[in-house]
Design a protein around this motif. Structure first.
Motif, PDB file in Angstrom:
ATOM      1  N   SER A 171      27.857   4.186  -6.507  1.00  0.00           N
ATOM      2  CA  SER A 171      27.508   4.925  -5.294  1.00  0.00           C
ATOM      3  C   SER A 171      26.031   5.226  -5.074  1.00  0.00           C
ATOM      4  O   SER A 171      25.684   5.809  -4.060  1.00  0.00           O
ATOM      5  N   ALA A 172      25.128   4.884  -5.982  1.00  0.00           N
ATOM      6  CA  ALA A 172      23.701   5.130  -5.763  1.00  0.00           C
ATOM      7  C   ALA A 172      23.197   4.109  -4.754  1.00  0.00           C
ATOM      8  O   ALA A 172      23.326   2.908  -4.948  1.00  0.00           O
ATOM      9  N   VAL A 173      22.639   4.595  -3.646  1.00  0.00           N
ATOM     10  CA  VAL A 173      22.291   3.707  -2.539  1.00  0.00           C
ATOM     11  C   VAL A 173      20.833   3.879  -2.140  1.00  0.00           C
ATOM     12  O   VAL A 173      20.327   4.988  -2.002  1.00  0.00           O
ATOM     13  N   GLY A 174      20.167   2.739  -1.942  1.00  0.00           N
ATOM     14  CA  GLY A 174      18.808   2.719  -1.433  1.00  0.00           C
ATOM     15  C   GLY A 174      18.738   1.845  -0.194  1.00  0.00           C
ATOM     16  O   GLY A 174      19.547   0.936  -0.009  1.00  0.00           O
ATOM     17  N   SER A 175      17.783   2.143   0.643  1.00  0.00           N
ATOM     18  CA  SER A 175      17.574   1.385   1.869  1.00  0.00           C
ATOM     19  C   SER A 175      16.089   1.057   1.954  1.00  0.00           C
ATOM     20  O   SER A 175      15.250   1.860   1.551  1.00  0.00           O
ATOM     21  N   GLY A 176      15.774  -0.126   2.449  1.00  0.00           N
ATOM     22  CA  GLY A 176      14.379  -0.511   2.578  1.00  0.00           C
ATOM     23  C   GLY A 176      14.152  -1.339   3.820  1.00  0.00           C
ATOM     24  O   GLY A 176      15.077  -1.961   4.343  1.00  0.00           O
ATOM     25  N   GLY A 177      12.925  -1.336   4.293  1.00  0.00           N
ATOM     26  CA  GLY A 177      12.595  -2.123   5.470  1.00  0.00           C
ATOM     27  C   GLY A 177      11.129  -2.463   5.501  1.00  0.00           C
ATOM     28  O   GLY A 177      10.297  -1.768   4.907  1.00  0.00           O
ATOM     29  N   VAL A 178      10.830  -3.556   6.184  1.00  0.00           N
ATOM     30  CA  VAL A 178       9.445  -3.984   6.340  1.00  0.00           C
ATOM     31  C   VAL A 178       9.228  -4.417   7.786  1.00  0.00           C
ATOM     32  O   VAL A 178      10.018  -5.173   8.339  1.00  0.00           O
ATOM     33  N   LEU A 179       8.179  -3.900   8.396  1.00  0.00           N
ATOM     34  CA  LEU A 179       7.770  -4.297   9.744  1.00  0.00           C
ATOM     35  C   LEU A 179       6.625  -5.283   9.592  1.00  0.00           C
ATOM     36  O   LEU A 179       5.657  -5.020   8.875  1.00  0.00           O
ATOM     37  N   ARG A 180       6.760  -6.447  10.263  1.00  0.00           N
ATOM     38  CA  ARG A 180       5.745  -7.489  10.180  1.00  0.00           C
ATOM     39  C   ARG A 180       5.282  -7.907  11.565  1.00  0.00           C
ATOM     40  O   ARG A 180       6.018  -7.779  12.537  1.00  0.00           O
TER      41      ARG A 180
ATOM     42  N   MET B  22       3.967  -2.223   8.130  1.00  0.00           N
ATOM     43  CA  MET B  22       4.377  -1.017   7.404  1.00  0.00           C
ATOM     44  C   MET B  22       5.747  -1.260   6.802  1.00  0.00           C
ATOM     45  O   MET B  22       6.405  -2.231   7.141  1.00  0.00           O
ATOM     46  N   GLY B  23       6.151  -0.373   5.932  1.00  0.00           N
ATOM     47  CA  GLY B  23       7.474  -0.487   5.339  1.00  0.00           C
ATOM     48  C   GLY B  23       8.005   0.879   4.978  1.00  0.00           C
ATOM     49  O   GLY B  23       7.349   1.903   5.188  1.00  0.00           O
ATOM     50  N   PHE B  24       9.222   0.898   4.432  1.00  0.00           N
ATOM     51  CA  PHE B  24       9.784   2.153   3.956  1.00  0.00           C
ATOM     52  C   PHE B  24      10.791   1.898   2.848  1.00  0.00           C
ATOM     53  O   PHE B  24      11.372   0.821   2.736  1.00  0.00           O
ATOM     54  N   CYS B  25      10.960   2.915   2.000  1.00  0.00           N
ATOM     55  CA  CYS B  25      12.005   2.972   0.986  1.00  0.00           C
ATOM     56  C   CYS B  25      12.726   4.298   1.183  1.00  0.00           C
ATOM     57  O   CYS B  25      12.079   5.322   1.388  1.00  0.00           O
ATOM     58  N   ASN B  26      14.045   4.254   1.136  1.00  0.00           N
ATOM     59  CA  ASN B  26      14.830   5.473   1.327  1.00  0.00           C
ATOM     60  C   ASN B  26      15.866   5.553   0.213  1.00  0.00           C
ATOM     61  O   ASN B  26      16.805   4.761   0.187  1.00  0.00           O
TER      62      ASN B  26
ATOM     63  N   ALA C 186      14.312   2.586  10.953  1.00  0.00           N
ATOM     64  CA  ALA C 186      13.437   1.591  11.580  1.00  0.00           C
ATOM     65  C   ALA C 186      13.189   1.934  13.042  1.00  0.00           C
ATOM     66  O   ALA C 186      12.046   1.899  13.517  1.00  0.00           O
ATOM     67  N   VAL C 187      14.242   2.289  13.770  1.00  0.00           N
ATOM     68  CA  VAL C 187      14.099   2.659  15.186  1.00  0.00           C
ATOM     69  C   VAL C 187      13.194   3.885  15.313  1.00  0.00           C
ATOM     70  O   VAL C 187      12.325   3.935  16.201  1.00  0.00           O
ATOM     71  N   GLU C 188      13.358   4.868  14.439  1.00  0.00           N
ATOM     72  CA  GLU C 188      12.516   6.069  14.485  1.00  0.00           C
ATOM     73  C   GLU C 188      11.044   5.730  14.265  1.00  0.00           C
ATOM     74  O   GLU C 188      10.168   6.244  14.972  1.00  0.00           O
ATOM     75  N   PHE C 189      10.742   4.869  13.293  1.00  0.00           N
ATOM     76  CA  PHE C 189       9.353   4.461  13.056  1.00  0.00           C
ATOM     77  C   PHE C 189       8.801   3.712  14.270  1.00  0.00           C
ATOM     78  O   PHE C 189       7.644   3.916  14.662  1.00  0.00           O
TER      79      PHE C 189
ATOM     80  N   HIS D 194      10.498   7.317   2.343  1.00  0.00           N
ATOM     81  CA  HIS D 194       9.086   7.213   1.973  1.00  0.00           C
ATOM     82  C   HIS D 194       8.444   6.086   2.782  1.00  0.00           C
ATOM     83  O   HIS D 194       8.822   4.928   2.643  1.00  0.00           O
ATOM     84  N   ARG D 195       7.484   6.460   3.633  1.00  0.00           N
ATOM     85  CA  ARG D 195       6.763   5.479   4.448  1.00  0.00           C
ATOM     86  C   ARG D 195       5.732   4.762   3.579  1.00  0.00           C
ATOM     87  O   ARG D 195       5.024   5.402   2.799  1.00  0.00           O
TER      88      ARG D 195
END
Length: 171
Positions: free
Chosen positions: A22-31, A39-43, A61-64, A141-142
């Motif tokens: 159940s440990a969950v992380g989310s990540g994204g990268v804007l290019r 920019m990117g993020f780790c959650n 991502a939408v919020e950023f 984390h941005r």
């Protein structure tokens, strides 16, 4: 797999990672339209499930995008179920309804965000950031610049380097 170029727009790759039960992380990268990091993020979400993590990451991502007033953006996710929920017009019942509604409102307010499915192989950096998120303290984390060891994956996603590498972040 190489970076899919979209003329005159930005691309936000998004992914999630589950560790154990159940440990969950989310990540994204804007290019940018050349595949370069914007920019990117780790959650680190703590305990959750993979669909909720994917939807939460898309909402982040939408919020950023809205906060920074980015122009035309394509959000890519490797979770077809999440993309279909967002793209549909029917209300989503249950635990996912509120977050899907928030994503839809953000997309509608901006007017120039689209969300589409992409295979995991096209999401190497986002996948890596999602795994790395599990090493961060709880919360979002941005990232204004790529994390250490992420540069090679950016080049790989862009089709500029095919060396052997681990897709697991180092602790």
């Amino acid at each position: 797999m190489t970076f899919m170029h979209y003329a005159s727009c930005l691309k936000f790759n998004k992914d999630e990672a589950v560790k154990g039960s159940s440990a969950v992380g989310s990540g994204g990268v804007l290019r940018d339209d050349h595949g370069d990091w914007v920019m990117g993020f780790c959650n680190n979400m703590g305990t959750s499930n993979s669909l909720l993590a994917e939807l939460t990451g898309i909402r982040t991502a939408v919020e950023f995008i809205l906060d920074d007033n980015y122009p035309h953006v394509v959000i890519e996710s490797d979770c077809l179920e999440a993309v279909n929920m967002i793209s549909g017009s029917s209300p989503v019942a249950g635990a996912y309804g509120e977050i899907v509604d928030a994503i839809r409102r953000g997309i509608s307010f901006h007017g120039n965000i689209s969300c589409c499915f992409t295979p995991r192989e096209a999401n190497l950096v986002a996948d890596w950031l999602a795994i790395a998120a599990l090493m961060f303290p709880f919360g979002t984390h941005r990232l204004t610049s790529p994390l250490r060891d992420c540069h090679r994956l950016i080049l790989l996603d862009k089709g500029e380097g095919l060396s052997s590498l681990s897709v697991e972040p180092s602790a």
